[in-house]
Design a protein around this motif. Structure first.
Motif, short mmCIF file in Angstrom:
data_model
loop_
_atom_site.label_atom_id
_atom_site.label_comp_id
_atom_site.label_asym_id
_atom_site.label_seq_id
_atom_site.Cartn_x
_atom_site.Cartn_y
_atom_site.Cartn_z
N GLY A 73 0.77 -1.23 0.00
CA GLY A 73 0.00 0.00 0.00
C GLY A 73 0.80 1.28 0.00
O GLY A 73 0.25 2.37 0.07
N ASP A 113 -3.48 1.70 -4.05
CA ASP A 113 -4.30 0.49 -3.90
C ASP A 113 -3.51 -0.71 -4.41
O ASP A 113 -2.36 -0.59 -4.83
CB ASP A 113 -5.65 0.65 -4.60
N ALA A 119 -4.32 5.92 -3.96
CA ALA A 119 -5.49 5.58 -3.16
C ALA A 119 -6.57 6.65 -3.36
O ALA A 119 -6.28 7.83 -3.40
CB ALA A 119 -5.14 5.45 -1.69
#
Length: 121
Positions: A73, A113, A119
């Protein structure tokens, strides 16, 4: 991520140092790379130590490179680019910090992501 992005580099260092000691392989190397970039920023911000800043920004970015675009992430590619951009913008250690430097170039950790996209996009 929070400590790093809030420019609390010493706290980030302490936390990551504790974490990487317990991790094997790639996780350990990624934590170490992020830690080295944080230490480079700390050298610059808290100590005006250009030698330490150059060395740690370079070492951290190179340590992260083998781990791809993103890892758990974290957008590694953006962090590497930020560290390299900051290092390239700094005066050489021999010149010293005589003039102000652009603090907007301090690296940030960005979330991505699973597909490697920023993200939230």
């Amino acid at each position: 991520m929070e400590a790093f992005n809030e420019r609390r580099y010493f706290a980030c260092h302490e936390l990551l140092e504790e974490l990487w000691r317990e991790e094997p392989g790639a996780v350990r190397a990624v934590y170490q790379g992020i830690l080295q970039i944080a230490v480079g920023c700390y050298h610059l911000m808290a100590r005006s130590n250009l030698v330490g800043a150059h060395n740690k920004l370079e070492a951290g970015a190179r340590r992260l490179e083998p781990h791809g675009r993103s890892f758990r992430g974290v957008d590694l590619r953006a962090l590497i680019a930020d560290a390299d951009r900051l290092r390239a913008s700094l005066p050489t250690p021999q010149a010293g910090l005589r003039a102000p430097w652009d603090q907007t170039l301090l690296p940030r950790i960005r979330a991505v992501d699973e597909g490697g996209n920023a993200a939230g996009t």
